[in-house]
Design a protein around this motif. Structure first.
Motif, short mmCIF file in Angstrom:
data_model
loop_
_atom_site.label_atom_id
_atom_site.label_comp_id
_atom_site.label_asym_id
_atom_site.label_seq_id
_atom_site.Cartn_x
_atom_site.Cartn_y
_atom_site.Cartn_z
N ALA A 99 0.87 -1.28 -0.82
CA ALA A 99 -0.32 0.04 -0.40
C ALA A 99 0.71 1.54 -0.17
CB ALA A 99 -0.89 0.03 0.71
N PHE A 100 2.67 0.94 0.30
CA PHE A 100 2.63 2.35 0.29
C PHE A 100 4.05 1.75 -0.76
CE2 PHE A 100 6.87 4.27 1.90
CZ PHE A 100 6.87 5.39 2.31
N ASP A 101 4.19 2.72 -1.24
CA ASP A 101 4.94 2.04 -2.51
C ASP A 101 5.53 3.69 -2.28
OD1 ASP A 101 6.25 1.79 -4.51
OD2 ASP A 101 5.60 -0.11 -4.79
N ILE A 102 7.16 4.08 -2.70
CA ILE A 102 7.64 5.26 -3.01
C ILE A 102 7.79 5.58 -4.27
CG2 ILE A 102 9.40 6.22 -0.47
CD1 ILE A 102 11.62 4.88 -2.03
N GLY A 159 6.47 12.33 -0.96
CA GLY A 159 5.96 13.19 -0.28
C GLY A 159 5.29 12.58 0.44
N ALA A 160 5.37 10.83 1.22
CA ALA A 160 4.40 10.15 2.57
C ALA A 160 5.28 9.38 3.10
CB ALA A 160 3.73 9.12 1.85
N LYS A 163 8.25 14.63 5.01
CA LYS A 163 8.05 15.41 5.92
C LYS A 163 8.22 14.92 7.45
CE LYS A 163 4.21 17.14 4.17
NZ LYS A 163 2.82 16.56 4.33
N ASP A 189 2.68 16.48 10.01
CA ASP A 189 3.25 15.73 10.34
C ASP A 189 3.99 15.67 11.52
OD1 ASP A 189 2.35 14.87 8.31
OD2 ASP A 189 4.48 14.59 7.64
N THR A 228 -1.24 13.46 10.89
CA THR A 228 -2.71 13.49 10.94
C THR A 228 -2.41 13.29 8.67
OG1 THR A 228 -4.03 14.18 12.11
CG2 THR A 228 -4.60 14.70 10.14
N SER A 229 -3.23 12.57 7.95
CA SER A 229 -2.81 12.57 6.26
C SER A 229 -4.38 13.22 6.38
CB SER A 229 -2.27 11.18 6.03
OG SER A 229 -2.05 11.03 4.62
N GLY A 230 -4.13 14.02 5.41
CA GLY A 230 -6.12 14.17 4.98
C GLY A 230 -5.75 14.09 3.20
N LYS A 234 -5.63 18.08 -0.69
CA LYS A 234 -5.25 17.93 -2.19
C LYS A 234 -6.34 16.76 -2.57
CE LYS A 234 -0.93 19.25 -1.46
NZ LYS A 234 0.44 17.86 -0.68
N HIS A 245 -5.26 12.43 -2.43
CA HIS A 245 -3.54 12.19 -3.38
C HIS A 245 -2.90 11.38 -3.08
CE1 HIS A 245 -1.31 14.89 -0.14
NE2 HIS A 245 -2.99 13.94 0.32
N ILE A 247 -2.37 7.63 -3.62
CA ILE A 247 -2.30 6.49 -4.77
C ILE A 247 -2.35 5.39 -4.72
CG2 ILE A 247 -1.88 6.11 -7.24
CD1 ILE A 247 -2.14 8.68 -7.60
N PRO A 249 -1.00 1.51 -5.10
CA PRO A 249 0.10 1.42 -6.09
C PRO A 249 0.01 0.41 -7.02
CG PRO A 249 1.05 1.86 -3.58
CD PRO A 249 -0.59 2.68 -3.73
N ASP A 272 4.44 8.89 9.48
CA ASP A 272 3.63 9.93 8.37
C ASP A 272 3.56 8.56 7.14
OD1 ASP A 272 3.60 11.29 6.80
OD2 ASP A 272 5.64 11.73 6.13
P1 ADP Z 1 0.28 14.99 3.50
O1 ADP Z 1 0.62 15.65 2.13
O2 ADP Z 1 -1.46 15.20 3.35
O3 ADP Z 1 1.13 15.09 4.62
P2 ADP Z 1 0.52 12.05 2.54
O4 ADP Z 1 2.00 11.64 4.34
O5 ADP Z 1 -0.33 11.56 2.81
O6 ADP Z 1 -0.20 12.93 2.67
O7 ADP Z 1 1.70 12.34 1.01
C1 ADP Z 1 0.95 12.14 0.17
C2 ADP Z 1 2.11 11.82 -0.68
O8 ADP Z 1 2.40 10.62 -0.91
C3 ADP Z 1 1.26 12.72 -2.00
O9 ADP Z 1 1.01 13.62 -1.92
C4 ADP Z 1 2.60 11.80 -2.80
O10 ADP Z 1 3.49 13.02 -2.98
C5 ADP Z 1 3.12 10.72 -2.67
N1 ADP Z 1 2.16 9.28 -2.27
C6 ADP Z 1 0.84 9.06 -2.88
N2 ADP Z 1 0.87 7.75 -2.99
C7 ADP Z 1 1.43 7.52 -1.99
C8 ADP Z 1 1.97 6.20 -2.32
N3 ADP Z 1 0.47 4.60 -2.18
N4 ADP Z 1 2.97 5.07 -1.10
C9 ADP Z 1 4.01 6.76 -1.27
N5 ADP Z 1 3.75 7.47 -1.11
C10 ADP Z 1 2.39 7.75 -2.23
#
Ligand code: ADP
Ligand code: MG
Length: 317
Positions: A99-102, A159-160, A163, A189, A228-230, A234, A245, A247, A249, A272
């Motif tokens: 589910a998490f995939d850079i 992105g995920a 931060k 975060d 918190t991821s919301g 976006k 925002h 995806i 994967p 995060d």
């Molecule tokens: P926020 O920016 O709200 O803190 P997240 O930490 O959840 O959000 O990060 C979302 C970002 O992670 C997306 O904008 C994108 O850059 C990246 N991302 C999207 N889907 C995935 C995924 N399945 N696995 C890893 N990174 C992702």
């Protein structure tokens, strides 16, 4: 005299808000004076900027961009720090069943969450793009510290997790410099150490994403980090469906159904990554996985405003 001396040496929280890594950061340090606080805050800023240079996929000169530019061509030698971050990211893919995939970043050209999209990508476009996404094709060589994206068109992005990682590093640096307590808040975060000057634990307000003025309650931060991821900032909407925002994967489509995920963990990096993962995994699978992990808890709000919590969560009103 004595009184003045006492109050001058008392510790206070000093907060600074600024833009780093394209996001709003709030850095709070508990110390004796504004001057000293500024010195500490500047150290944290330098550390976060240093990390941004390493992991940014926007900066063409970063090591991350170099890895991406060499996708399908050759391995790229990188600093141990970046190598290890990628290694931990791959471990996270394994514990979240992908589910998490850079390597989600290969889909950046298909989905945009800045208001620029006017129509849904075609299934064909999505299929083509998602075929580039697979953490198992990120090849690490421990001996030479090289990273190789096996297929042309592959791309990694932080992105995920970036931060959260930066927040952890800034915290570690300030602890090392002797700052007794503080908070690094990287756009939701958040990582803390020590206590408030009155000895109470730092607290976080869990707000209702449907109505930001309403808080569900306050929670003490005892595990260090809360993230918190919301999807209320976006996202894109097609046919009344809101696509976050984040995806999936495995399908190439953005996650739907969840509005926000808050994860408590010892480290912001882990929190995060897990917050993002739960979005993809969905409520049942997400809670199930979180409940299996030690020292981790989470709160999910679905798109109807309903609240779901993992074990070990007690919200006090
Ligand atoms: P926020 O920016 O709200 O803190 P997240 O930490 O959840 O959000 O990060 C979302 C970002 O992670 C997306 O904008 C994108 O850059 C990246 N991302 C999207 N889907 C995935 C995924 N399945 N696995 C890893 N990174 C992702
Ligand atoms: Mg995240």
């Amino acid at each position: 005299m004595v009184l003045i001396a006492t109050s001058a040496s008392a510790q206070h929280p000093y907060k600074s808000t600024l833009k780093l890594m394209g996001s709003r950061f709030e850095i709070t340090v508990v110390t004796h004076s504004q001057e000293q606080a500024n010195q500490y805050i500047n150290l944290a800023i330098d550390e976060i900027s240093r990390i941004e240079k390493l992991i940014s996929s926007w900066d063409p000169n970063s090591q991350t961009s170099k890895i991406n530019a060499h996708a399908g061509i050759s391995p790229v030698s990188v600093d141990a720090e970046l190598f290890n971050l990628i290694k931990r990211a791959i471990d996270l893919s394994k514990i979240t069943d992908g589910a998490f995939d850079i390597s989600y970043a290969a889909m950046d050209n298909i989905w945009a969450f800045d208001g620029s999209m006017t129509q849904m990508p075609t299934p064909e476009q999505i299929k083509q793009s998602v075929s580039k996404v697979d953490y198992r094709h990120v090849i690490l060589n421990e001996k030479d510290h090289t990273v190789f994206l096996k297929n042309e068109g592959m791309k990694i992005g932080f992105g995920a997790i970036g931060k959260g990682y930066a927040a952890d590093k800034a915290k570690a640096l300030l602890i090392q410099k002797g700052v007794p307590s503080g908070i690094i808040n990287a756009s939701g975060d958040m990582t803390t150490w020590g206590t408030q000057p009155n000895g109470q634990p730092w607290q976080v307000a869990i707000t209702n994403p449907m109505d930001k003025a309403k808080a569900y309650g306050l929670l003490p931060i005892t595990q260090g980090a809360v993230v918190t991821s919301g999807n209320y900032e976006k996202y894109v909407e097609f046919n009344n469906i809101r696509y976050a925002h984040i995806i999936d994967p495995r399908t190439g489509y953005p996650a739907t159904g969840i509005i926000s995920v808050t994860v408590f963990a010892p480290k912001a990096e882990l929190a995060d990554a897990l917050a993002t993962s739960v979005f993809v995994m969905g409520i049942d699978a997400g809670l199930n996985r979180i409940n299996q992990l030690p020292n981790i808890a989470c709160i999910i709000v679905d798109d109807k405003g309903q609240l779901f919590t993992s074990h070990h969560i007690k919200i006090t009103h």
